[in-house]
Design a protein around this motif. Structure first.
Motif, PDB file in Angstrom:
ATOM      1  N   LEU A  27      49.166  51.567  51.685  1.00  0.00           N
ATOM      2  CA  LEU A  27      47.887  51.076  51.123  1.00  0.00           C
ATOM      3  C   LEU A  27      48.227  51.300  49.645  1.00  0.00           C
ATOM      4  O   LEU A  27      49.567  51.331  48.923  1.00  0.00           O
ATOM      5  CB  LEU A  27      46.647  51.311  50.691  1.00  0.00           C
ATOM      6  CG  LEU A  27      45.665  52.056  52.193  1.00  0.00           C
ATOM      7  CD1 LEU A  27      44.678  52.632  51.241  1.00  0.00           C
ATOM      8  CD2 LEU A  27      45.250  51.145  52.403  1.00  0.00           C
ATOM      9  N   ASP A  28      48.672  49.371  48.775  1.00  0.00           N
ATOM     10  CA  ASP A  28      48.376  49.236  47.564  1.00  0.00           C
ATOM     11  C   ASP A  28      47.941  49.973  46.198  1.00  0.00           C
ATOM     12  O   ASP A  28      46.416  49.188  46.612  1.00  0.00           O
ATOM     13  CB  ASP A  28      48.534  47.512  48.003  1.00  0.00           C
ATOM     14  CG  ASP A  28      49.040  47.087  46.312  1.00  0.00           C
ATOM     15  OD1 ASP A  28      49.539  47.931  45.412  1.00  0.00           O
ATOM     16  OD2 ASP A  28      49.659  45.543  46.227  1.00  0.00           O
ATOM     17  N   PRO A  29      48.176  50.093  45.687  1.00  0.00           N
ATOM     18  CA  PRO A  29      47.486  50.926  44.548  1.00  0.00           C
ATOM     19  C   PRO A  29      46.926  49.727  43.206  1.00  0.00           C
ATOM     20  O   PRO A  29      45.508  49.709  42.458  1.00  0.00           O
ATOM     21  CB  PRO A  29      48.338  52.495  43.438  1.00  0.00           C
ATOM     22  CG  PRO A  29      50.103  51.604  44.414  1.00  0.00           C
ATOM     23  CD  PRO A  29      49.410  51.316  45.631  1.00  0.00           C
ATOM     24  N   ALA A  30      47.455  48.751  44.368  1.00  0.00           N
ATOM     25  CA  ALA A  30      46.983  47.138  42.921  1.00  0.00           C
ATOM     26  C   ALA A  30      46.162  46.474  43.467  1.00  0.00           C
ATOM     27  O   ALA A  30      45.431  45.827  42.699  1.00  0.00           O
ATOM     28  CB  ALA A  30      47.901  47.063  42.609  1.00  0.00           C
ATOM     29  N   VAL A  31      45.118  47.185  44.798  1.00  0.00           N
ATOM     30  CA  VAL A  31      44.122  46.889  45.124  1.00  0.00           C
ATOM     31  C   VAL A  31      42.830  47.035  45.918  1.00  0.00           C
ATOM     32  O   VAL A  31      42.171  46.527  45.776  1.00  0.00           O
ATOM     33  CB  VAL A  31      44.973  45.558  46.229  1.00  0.00           C
ATOM     34  CG1 VAL A  31      45.653  44.286  45.473  1.00  0.00           C
ATOM     35  CG2 VAL A  31      45.395  46.060  47.663  1.00  0.00           C
ATOM     36  N   CYS A  32      43.644  48.632  45.459  1.00  0.00           N
ATOM     37  CA  CYS A  32      42.365  50.227  46.077  1.00  0.00           C
ATOM     38  C   CYS A  32      42.643  50.734  45.441  1.00  0.00           C
ATOM     39  O   CYS A  32      43.312  51.109  43.793  1.00  0.00           O
ATOM     40  CB  CYS A  32      42.310  49.694  46.884  1.00  0.00           C
ATOM     41  SG  CYS A  32      43.704  51.175  47.860  1.00  0.00           S
ATOM     42  N   ARG A  33      41.766  51.730  44.840  1.00  0.00           N
ATOM     43  CA  ARG A  33      40.884  53.388  44.114  1.00  0.00           C
ATOM     44  C   ARG A  33      40.878  54.506  45.585  1.00  0.00           C
ATOM     45  O   ARG A  33      40.825  53.791  46.443  1.00  0.00           O
ATOM     46  CB  ARG A  33      40.015  52.960  43.058  1.00  0.00           C
ATOM     47  CG  ARG A  33      40.830  52.065  41.952  1.00  0.00           C
ATOM     48  CD  ARG A  33      39.683  53.007  40.729  1.00  0.00           C
ATOM     49  NE  ARG A  33      39.964  52.190  39.064  1.00  0.00           N
ATOM     50  CZ  ARG A  33      39.050  50.700  39.006  1.00  0.00           C
ATOM     51  NH1 ARG A  33      38.409  50.137  39.546  1.00  0.00           N
ATOM     52  NH2 ARG A  33      39.738  51.007  38.372  1.00  0.00           N
ATOM     53  N   ALA A 223      42.996  45.885  57.629  1.00  0.00           N
ATOM     54  CA  ALA A 223      42.485  46.405  57.498  1.00  0.00           C
ATOM     55  C   ALA A 223      41.445  46.009  55.784  1.00  0.00           C
ATOM     56  O   ALA A 223      40.364  45.505  55.528  1.00  0.00           O
ATOM     57  CB  ALA A 223      41.887  47.677  58.563  1.00  0.00           C
ATOM     58  N   LEU A 224      42.371  46.240  55.020  1.00  0.00           N
ATOM     59  CA  LEU A 224      41.928  46.103  53.713  1.00  0.00           C
ATOM     60  C   LEU A 224      41.804  44.784  53.801  1.00  0.00           C
ATOM     61  O   LEU A 224      41.193  44.967  52.702  1.00  0.00           O
ATOM     62  CB  LEU A 224      42.637  46.876  52.743  1.00  0.00           C
ATOM     63  CG  LEU A 224      43.081  46.923  51.340  1.00  0.00           C
ATOM     64  CD1 LEU A 224      40.864  47.245  50.883  1.00  0.00           C
ATOM     65  CD2 LEU A 224      43.635  48.024  50.259  1.00  0.00           C
ATOM     66  N   ARG A 225      43.067  44.081  53.934  1.00  0.00           N
ATOM     67  CA  ARG A 225      43.319  42.356  53.742  1.00  0.00           C
ATOM     68  C   ARG A 225      42.217  42.125  53.876  1.00  0.00           C
ATOM     69  O   ARG A 225      41.143  41.503  53.474  1.00  0.00           O
ATOM     70  CB  ARG A 225      44.107  42.027  54.073  1.00  0.00           C
ATOM     71  CG  ARG A 225      45.538  42.523  53.244  1.00  0.00           C
ATOM     72  CD  ARG A 225      47.040  41.976  53.901  1.00  0.00           C
ATOM     73  NE  ARG A 225      46.961  41.534  55.460  1.00  0.00           N
ATOM     74  CZ  ARG A 225      48.299  43.137  55.569  1.00  0.00           C
ATOM     75  NH1 ARG A 225      48.476  43.518  54.520  1.00  0.00           N
ATOM     76  NH2 ARG A 225      48.149  42.636  57.008  1.00  0.00           N
ATOM     77  N   ALA A 226      41.376  42.447  55.402  1.00  0.00           N
ATOM     78  CA  ALA A 226      40.714  41.786  55.786  1.00  0.00           C
ATOM     79  C   ALA A 226      39.194  42.352  55.054  1.00  0.00           C
ATOM     80  O   ALA A 226      37.823  41.007  55.082  1.00  0.00           O
ATOM     81  CB  ALA A 226      39.693  42.708  57.577  1.00  0.00           C
ATOM     82  N   LEU A 227      38.910  43.130  54.714  1.00  0.00           N
ATOM     83  CA  LEU A 227      37.765  44.175  53.820  1.00  0.00           C
ATOM     84  C   LEU A 227      38.095  43.196  52.529  1.00  0.00           C
ATOM     85  O   LEU A 227      36.501  42.220  52.519  1.00  0.00           O
ATOM     86  CB  LEU A 227      37.872  45.239  53.736  1.00  0.00           C
ATOM     87  CG  LEU A 227      37.299  45.771  52.349  1.00  0.00           C
ATOM     88  CD1 LEU A 227      35.166  45.715  53.518  1.00  0.00           C
ATOM     89  CD2 LEU A 227      36.866  47.116  52.255  1.00  0.00           C
ATOM     90  N   GLU A 228      38.712  42.202  51.865  1.00  0.00           N
ATOM     91  CA  GLU A 228      38.626  41.618  50.337  1.00  0.00           C
ATOM     92  C   GLU A 228      38.347  40.395  51.261  1.00  0.00           C
ATOM     93  O   GLU A 228      37.072  39.507  50.784  1.00  0.00           O
ATOM     94  CB  GLU A 228      40.153  41.481  49.766  1.00  0.00           C
ATOM     95  CG  GLU A 228      40.480  43.137  50.113  1.00  0.00           C
ATOM     96  CD  GLU A 228      42.389  42.972  48.916  1.00  0.00           C
ATOM     97  OE1 GLU A 228      42.050  43.056  47.776  1.00  0.00           O
ATOM     98  OE2 GLU A 228      42.768  42.848  49.637  1.00  0.00           O
ATOM     99  N   GLY A 233      37.815  37.978  48.921  1.00  0.00           N
ATOM    100  CA  GLY A 233      38.470  37.763  48.205  1.00  0.00           C
ATOM    101  C   GLY A 233      38.202  38.356  46.344  1.00  0.00           C
ATOM    102  O   GLY A 233      38.263  37.877  45.775  1.00  0.00           O
ATOM    103  N   LEU A 234      38.107  40.319  46.250  1.00  0.00           N
ATOM    104  CA  LEU A 234      37.759  40.692  45.608  1.00  0.00           C
ATOM    105  C   LEU A 234      38.685  40.773  44.658  1.00  0.00           C
ATOM    106  O   LEU A 234      38.263  41.477  43.543  1.00  0.00           O
ATOM    107  CB  LEU A 234      37.467  41.873  46.090  1.00  0.00           C
ATOM    108  CG  LEU A 234      36.617  42.647  47.282  1.00  0.00           C
ATOM    109  CD1 LEU A 234      36.486  44.367  47.425  1.00  0.00           C
ATOM    110  CD2 LEU A 234      34.864  41.773  46.536  1.00  0.00           C
TER     111      LEU A 234
END
Length: 234
Positions: A27-33, A223-228, A233-234
């Motif tokens: 995962l990318d820490p720039a787009v999720c905690r 899956a994270l991209r789909a969630l956004e 686009g969160l």
């Protein structure tokens, strides 16, 4: 309403540190905690938090402290020393306990956000009656939310179904963190009061805690991209 830079929090609910870290590296820490809960922290200890922060993640330490005020204050100071971004307590611990937690964190060099759990998202009216709490989940959330915020908490952990009521009652200032988030095509698992990410954000939630729909996916990053995409686009 506060507009968080990173609304999504991925729950690393794994039994061992290696699994949690392997997932985090995808995962990318720039787009999720990320969230570290009781099982992972009990097995991995402070080291897993330090490794996650070393990967660039801001960590929500989800241990729901609930004890005498002095003990909770000491635990909150220890969490602050770990460099976590957010820590939580259980509002059922009462005014003096929440005040002690807030005071302990205020003295930290980089104070984490202090949030308070109101009613667990696995609980419904029958569960509350069984433990002697009168009223509906909504009524209990509002009562405990008022107590926690008045006692110094920065925000609340609550079901997204209660977010609108909390915003009406307390305005835009409190940080509202919502577990029980499931994409539209996902199952609810053991959480009962669940909503979709888009519903939660429209209601006014600041942060969305998502677990298995991402951590259990064949491609967690996808899956994270789909969630956004689901929330525009969160």
């Amino acid at each position: 309403m506060p507009e968080p830079r990173i609304p999504v929090i991925i729950a690393l609910d794994f039994p061992v540190s290696a699994q949690a870290l392997d997932l985090a590296r995808q995962l990318d820490p720039a787009v999720c905690r990320v969230k570290v809960g009781k099982e992972l922290f009990t097995r991995g200890g402070p080291a897993v938090v330090e490794e996650l922060t070393g990967l660039g993640f801001e960590v929500f330490l989800d241990l729901k402290y609930h004890d005498i005020p002095a003990t909770v204050a000491g635990a909150c100071r220890a969490a602050a020393d770990l460099g976590v971004w957010m820590v939580n307590v259980h509002a059922l611990g009462g005014r003096r306990m929440v005040e002690a937690a807030a005071e302990a964190l205020a003295g930290a060099r980089r104070p984490p956000l202090l949030t308070a759990v109101t009613v667990l998202t696995s609980m419904e009216g029958e569960d509350l009656r069984e433990i002697g709490l009168a009223g509906t989940p909504r009524e209990n959330v509002l009562r405990l939310g008022h107590l926690a915020l008045e006692s110094g908490a920065d925000g609340l952990v609550c079901s997204a179904r209660e977010v609108t009521d909390l915003r009406c009652a307390f305005g835009v200032e409190p940080c509202l963190v919502t577990p029980g988030i499931r994409p539209a095509d996902a199952t609810g698992d053991d959480q009962r009061r669940v909503v979709t990410p888009a519903e939660a954000r429209r209601a006014g939630a600041d942060h969305l805690v998502v677990g298995r729909p991402v951590t259990g996916a064949a491609d967690p990053a996808a899956a994270l991209r789909a969630l956004e995409a689901e929330v525009g686009g969160l």
